[in-house]
Design a protein around this motif. Structure first.
Motif, PDB file in Angstrom:
ATOM      1  N   ALA A 157     -36.651   3.695  40.891  1.00 37.20           N
ATOM      2  CA  ALA A 157     -37.619   3.387  39.839  1.00 37.20           C
ATOM      3  C   ALA A 157     -37.399   1.987  39.280  1.00 37.20           C
ATOM      4  O   ALA A 157     -38.352   1.236  39.054  1.00 37.20           O
ATOM      5  N   VAL A 158     -36.129   1.614  39.058  1.00 34.07           N
ATOM      6  CA  VAL A 158     -35.836   0.282  38.528  1.00 34.07           C
ATOM      7  C   VAL A 158     -36.218  -0.793  39.539  1.00 34.07           C
ATOM      8  O   VAL A 158     -36.839  -1.804  39.196  1.00 34.07           O
ATOM      9  N   ALA A 159     -35.858  -0.586  40.805  1.00 35.11           N
ATOM     10  CA  ALA A 159     -36.145  -1.581  41.840  1.00 35.11           C
ATOM     11  C   ALA A 159     -37.641  -1.811  42.000  1.00 35.11           C
ATOM     12  O   ALA A 159     -38.086  -2.952  42.219  1.00 35.11           O
ATOM     13  N   LYS A 160     -38.433  -0.753  41.869  1.00 31.56           N
ATOM     14  CA  LYS A 160     -39.882  -0.879  42.054  1.00 31.56           C
ATOM     15  C   LYS A 160     -40.565  -1.584  40.892  1.00 31.56           C
ATOM     16  O   LYS A 160     -41.723  -2.002  41.012  1.00 31.56           O
ATOM     17  N   ARG A 161     -39.871  -1.735  39.768  1.00 29.80           N
ATOM     18  CA  ARG A 161     -40.437  -2.460  38.634  1.00 29.80           C
ATOM     19  C   ARG A 161     -40.358  -3.975  38.834  1.00 29.80           C
ATOM     20  O   ARG A 161     -41.021  -4.737  38.147  1.00 29.80           O
ATOM     21  N   PHE A 162     -39.518  -4.428  39.773  1.00 30.33           N
ATOM     22  CA  PHE A 162     -39.333  -5.858  40.012  1.00 30.33           C
ATOM     23  C   PHE A 162     -40.529  -6.444  40.761  1.00 30.33           C
ATOM     24  O   PHE A 162     -41.004  -5.840  41.718  1.00 30.33           O
ATOM     25  N   PRO A 163     -41.021  -7.627  40.386  1.00 23.56           N
ATOM     26  CA  PRO A 163     -40.680  -8.395  39.193  1.00 23.56           C
ATOM     27  C   PRO A 163     -41.503  -7.916  37.992  1.00 23.56           C
ATOM     28  O   PRO A 163     -42.734  -7.893  38.042  1.00 23.56           O
ATOM     29  N   GLU A 164     -40.839  -7.547  36.948  1.00 24.13           N
ATOM     30  CA  GLU A 164     -41.500  -6.991  35.778  1.00 24.13           C
ATOM     31  C   GLU A 164     -41.900  -8.116  34.819  1.00 24.13           C
ATOM     32  O   GLU A 164     -41.086  -8.987  34.508  1.00 24.13           O
ATOM     33  N   LYS A 165     -43.136  -8.072  34.365  1.00 27.25           N
ATOM     34  CA  LYS A 165     -43.624  -9.118  33.474  1.00 27.25           C
ATOM     35  C   LYS A 165     -43.069  -8.922  32.069  1.00 27.25           C
ATOM     36  O   LYS A 165     -43.048  -7.817  31.547  1.00 27.25           O
ATOM     37  N   THR A 166     -42.625 -10.033  31.475  1.00 28.22           N
ATOM     38  CA  THR A 166     -42.152 -10.030  30.091  1.00 28.22           C
ATOM     39  C   THR A 166     -42.724 -11.252  29.391  1.00 28.22           C
ATOM     40  O   THR A 166     -43.169 -12.212  30.033  1.00 28.22           O
ATOM     41  N   ALA A 167     -42.697 -11.224  28.077  1.00 30.37           N
ATOM     42  CA  ALA A 167     -43.187 -12.359  27.298  1.00 30.37           C
ATOM     43  C   ALA A 167     -42.181 -13.498  27.347  1.00 30.37           C
ATOM     44  O   ALA A 167     -40.974 -13.273  27.256  1.00 30.37           O
ATOM     45  N   GLY A 168     -42.674 -14.709  27.498  1.00 28.85           N
ATOM     46  CA  GLY A 168     -41.817 -15.880  27.434  1.00 28.85           C
ATOM     47  C   GLY A 168     -41.302 -16.337  28.782  1.00 28.85           C
ATOM     48  O   GLY A 168     -40.933 -15.515  29.633  1.00 28.85           O
ATOM     49  N   HIS A 169     -41.291 -17.646  28.996  1.00 31.01           N
ATOM     50  CA  HIS A 169     -40.744 -18.236  30.223  1.00 31.01           C
ATOM     51  C   HIS A 169     -40.037 -19.520  29.849  1.00 31.01           C
ATOM     52  O   HIS A 169     -40.612 -20.389  29.191  1.00 31.01           O
ATOM     53  N   GLY A 170     -38.779 -19.638  30.238  1.00 29.44           N
ATOM     54  CA  GLY A 170     -37.992 -20.812  29.886  1.00 29.44           C
ATOM     55  C   GLY A 170     -37.820 -21.763  31.048  1.00 29.44           C
ATOM     56  O   GLY A 170     -38.155 -21.459  32.197  1.00 29.44           O
ATOM     57  N   GLY A 171     -37.291 -22.950  30.743  1.00 32.67           N
ATOM     58  CA  GLY A 171     -36.927 -23.908  31.777  1.00 32.67           C
ATOM     59  C   GLY A 171     -38.054 -24.699  32.378  1.00 32.67           C
ATOM     60  O   GLY A 171     -37.846 -25.386  33.387  1.00 32.67           O
ATOM     61  N   ASP A 172     -39.250 -24.640  31.801  1.00 34.51           N
ATOM     62  CA  ASP A 172     -40.347 -25.451  32.323  1.00 34.51           C
ATOM     63  C   ASP A 172     -40.109 -26.923  31.983  1.00 34.51           C
ATOM     64  O   ASP A 172     -39.470 -27.258  30.967  1.00 34.51           O
ATOM     65  N   ILE A 173     -40.626 -27.829  32.809  1.00 33.61           N
ATOM     66  CA  ILE A 173     -40.388 -29.258  32.621  1.00 33.61           C
ATOM     67  C   ILE A 173     -41.078 -29.746  31.347  1.00 33.61           C
ATOM     68  O   ILE A 173     -42.251 -29.457  31.101  1.00 33.61           O
ATOM     69  N   LEU A 174     -40.337 -30.483  30.526  1.00 39.03           N
ATOM     70  CA  LEU A 174     -40.842 -31.036  29.271  1.00 39.03           C
ATOM     71  C   LEU A 174     -41.288 -32.474  29.519  1.00 39.03           C
ATOM     72  O   LEU A 174     -40.497 -33.324  29.934  1.00 39.03           O
ATOM     73  N   SER A 337     -33.193 -10.622  32.492  1.00 39.70           N
ATOM     74  CA  SER A 337     -32.359  -9.665  33.222  1.00 39.70           C
ATOM     75  C   SER A 337     -33.231  -8.837  34.160  1.00 39.70           C
ATOM     76  O   SER A 337     -34.384  -8.524  33.823  1.00 39.70           O
ATOM     77  N   PHE A 338     -32.671  -8.470  35.315  1.00 37.96           N
ATOM     78  CA  PHE A 338     -33.400  -7.643  36.280  1.00 37.96           C
ATOM     79  C   PHE A 338     -33.845  -6.330  35.618  1.00 37.96           C
ATOM     80  O   PHE A 338     -33.084  -5.753  34.848  1.00 37.96           O
ATOM     81  N   PRO A 339     -35.064  -5.867  35.846  1.00 32.78           N
ATOM     82  CA  PRO A 339     -36.034  -6.316  36.846  1.00 32.78           C
ATOM     83  C   PRO A 339     -37.021  -7.366  36.362  1.00 32.78           C
ATOM     84  O   PRO A 339     -38.070  -7.572  36.995  1.00 32.78           O
ATOM     85  N   ALA A 340     -36.711  -8.062  35.259  1.00 29.57           N
ATOM     86  CA  ALA A 340     -37.628  -9.074  34.723  1.00 29.57           C
ATOM     87  C   ALA A 340     -37.293 -10.487  35.203  1.00 29.57           C
ATOM     88  O   ALA A 340     -37.895 -11.449  34.735  1.00 29.57           O
ATOM     89  N   THR A 341     -36.331 -10.628  36.128  1.00 25.22           N
ATOM     90  CA  THR A 341     -36.003 -11.944  36.663  1.00 25.22           C
ATOM     91  C   THR A 341     -37.126 -12.428  37.576  1.00 25.22           C
ATOM     92  O   THR A 341     -37.964 -11.658  38.029  1.00 25.22           O
ATOM     93  N   GLU A 342     -37.109 -13.727  37.843  1.00 25.66           N
ATOM     94  CA  GLU A 342     -38.190 -14.347  38.612  1.00 25.66           C
ATOM     95  C   GLU A 342     -37.885 -14.328  40.105  1.00 25.66           C
ATOM     96  O   GLU A 342     -36.813 -14.766  40.526  1.00 25.66           O
ATOM     97  N   VAL A 432     -29.527 -10.332  38.837  1.00 28.50           N
ATOM     98  CA  VAL A 432     -30.106 -10.049  40.151  1.00 28.50           C
ATOM     99  C   VAL A 432     -31.523 -10.605  40.218  1.00 28.50           C
ATOM    100  O   VAL A 432     -32.293 -10.465  39.258  1.00 28.50           O
ATOM    101  N   THR A 433     -31.872 -11.215  41.324  1.00 24.05           N
ATOM    102  CA  THR A 433     -33.260 -11.539  41.624  1.00 24.05           C
ATOM    103  C   THR A 433     -33.422 -11.413  43.138  1.00 24.05           C
ATOM    104  O   THR A 433     -32.611 -10.759  43.791  1.00 24.05           O
ATOM    105  N   ALA A 434     -34.471 -12.009  43.697  1.00 23.97           N
ATOM    106  CA  ALA A 434     -34.685 -11.896  45.143  1.00 23.97           C
ATOM    107  C   ALA A 434     -35.464 -13.097  45.650  1.00 23.97           C
ATOM    108  O   ALA A 434     -36.236 -13.720  44.914  1.00 23.97           O
ATOM    109  N   VAL A 435     -35.220 -13.415  46.930  1.00 23.99           N
ATOM    110  CA  VAL A 435     -36.027 -14.404  47.642  1.00 23.99           C
ATOM    111  C   VAL A 435     -36.907 -13.652  48.620  1.00 23.99           C
ATOM    112  O   VAL A 435     -36.415 -12.857  49.429  1.00 23.99           O
TER     113      VAL A 435
END
Length: 438
Positions: A157-174, A337-342, A432-435
């Protein structure tokens, strides 16, 4: 005289032997063969054994009857920890391997929170509850016991939620504002915001511009750079440009190079980009709180060259991966954090350039399934002899640049290889994330 002396020695020896048996019996009566709890004999109260490690308190759910209670605390981790039940005096700071008996005295019926009070450790999972109830047996449990089928279902169940959408995204170019003299100005605001680390898990993050990690800054060698930092935190801060050559007055270490930047104050950090660098900007004031809670970002000067030994390499994607393991953010990759990682989508034959940044409190062995990686730079300095690896240990403060060329199709896991940083009995978690190779 000799006979009397002999009799006296015999009586003393016999007395000591009897005393030893009594002490031994008492010790056996209080020892817990199961390793979780023991009721002291003679109505002296209850004893519970607790173990500390990164980042957990075991057992996490403690039970005891009302009355005298002692907790035997052992640090089996690799870092210093302590243990405190809220409202009571805690243990001293225990180094790895040390232990201490925490005497809570006579405790009343109720529910009590416990934690390690080292900054950032409770937010990373070192918490527990103590339930005191009439008739309870002293002891504790970690989690409810699951059947094999229940465990499999939870992991799926947890694995199938990946990639789970969450509010907020960091690290975008300024993008900078260009001043009249050509200076590139980057505006940052330090502030606390609600941040969704994973679906439904909202924490108080300490941020630059409201995101974790902070915005990514790119400049060229020779650029004049100004970072304008406004402090909207409830406490002072400062900003250190880690791995970047700057004047001493811009090093961000109060009180040596500047006064602490108080709430409401604005400070300019001015420097000229003198050389190619893979740096980071982060707090250097109350840093054990501010950085793990989110106050860190990447700062690049120039481009990282591909070593001649690797021939012509066409880099398709560049990835910054900021590692964390503490604070309100906890075990995470780029603030999630997984399953919300990119996930990262590539094609067979394409090459990804990854720069790992460790802003946490522990070293992390990063491992991508399938391809080996070529390590081409350490802390922004190109290596004379790049080397191949599949697991790379990244210590706090370090940066490594790695090239991965995709070889085969599939979904390939990418994670920290400290196993409890990536998986639990209920499924994959944390770092955890995935390619996804098409």
């Amino acid at each position: 005289m000799r006979k009397n002396e002999s009799l006296l020695v015999s009586f003393v020896a016999a007395g000591l032997a009897i005393l030893g048996l009594i002490v031994g019996a008492v010790a056996l009566g209080t020892k817990n063969s199961g390793g979780t709890a023991a009721a002291a004999s003679g109505g002296s109260g209850s004893v519970i054994d607790v173990t500390l490690k990164e980042f957990a308190i075991t057992p996490s759910h403690l039970m005891a009857p009302p009355g005298p209670l002692k907790i035997r605390v052992t640090n089996s981790g690799t870092m210093a920890h302590n243990f405190e039940v809220k409202g009571f005096k805690g243990t001293r700071l225990l180094n790895p391997g040390e232990n201490e008996v925490l005497d809570l005295g006579s405790i009343s019926v109720g529910s009590y929170d416990a934690q390690c009070t080292v900054p950032g450790h409770a937010a990373s999972g070192m918490t527990a509850t103590l339930m005191v109830q009439a008739g309870a047996t002293a002891g504790g449990t970690a989690t409810a016991v699951m059947t094999n089928d229940q465990m499999d279902a939870s992991m799926d169940a947890v694995a199938k939620r990946f990639p789970e959408k969450t509010a907020g995204h960091g690290g975008d170019i300024l993008e900078p504002t260009i001043l009249a003299d050509g200076t590139k100005q980057f505006d940052l605001t330090a502030k606390i915001v609600d941040w969704e680390v994973e679906k439904g898990k909202i924490v108080k993050a300490w941020t630059y511009n409201g995101v974790v990690p902070g915005p990514e800054i790119h400049v060229n060698v020779g650029d004049k750079v100004r970072i304008v930092l406004k402090n909207e935190l409830p406490e002072s801060t400062s900003m250190h440009l880690h791995g970047i050559r700057v004047p001493n007055t811009m090093d961000g270490v109060d009180p040596y190079t500047q006064p602490a930047q108080k709430p409401g104050e604005i400070k300019n950090y001015d420097f000229t980009a003198l050389e190619p660098s893979v740096g980071m900007y982060h707090s250097h004031h109350d840093a054990q709180i501010q950085i793990p809670n989110g106050m860190a970002g990447a700062l690049y000067i120039g481009e990282m060259p591909v070593p001649k030994q690797l021939g012509n390499v066409d880099i398709t994607k560049k990835v910054t991966m900021i590692l964390n393991d503490a604070g309100t953010i906890g075990l995470s990759l780029n603030g999630k954090s997984f399953p919300a990682t990119e996930p990262y989508v590539m094609k067979v034959g394409e090459t990804m350039q990854v720069t790992y940044y460790n802003e946490g409190l522990q070293a992390h062995p990063m491992h991508m399934h399938q391809p080996h990686g070529w390590v081409i730079a350490k802390d922004g300095r190109p290596l004379d002899s790049p080397y191949m690896m599949d697991t790379l240990l990244v210590a706090p403060g370090e940066r490594y640049t790695v090239l991965y060329t995709m070889l085969d199709k599939g979904v390939w896991a990418w994670h920290c290889h400290i196993l409890n940083h990536a998986e639990t009995p209920t499924g994959m978690t944390g770092m955890v994330t995935a390619v996804i190779v098409q």
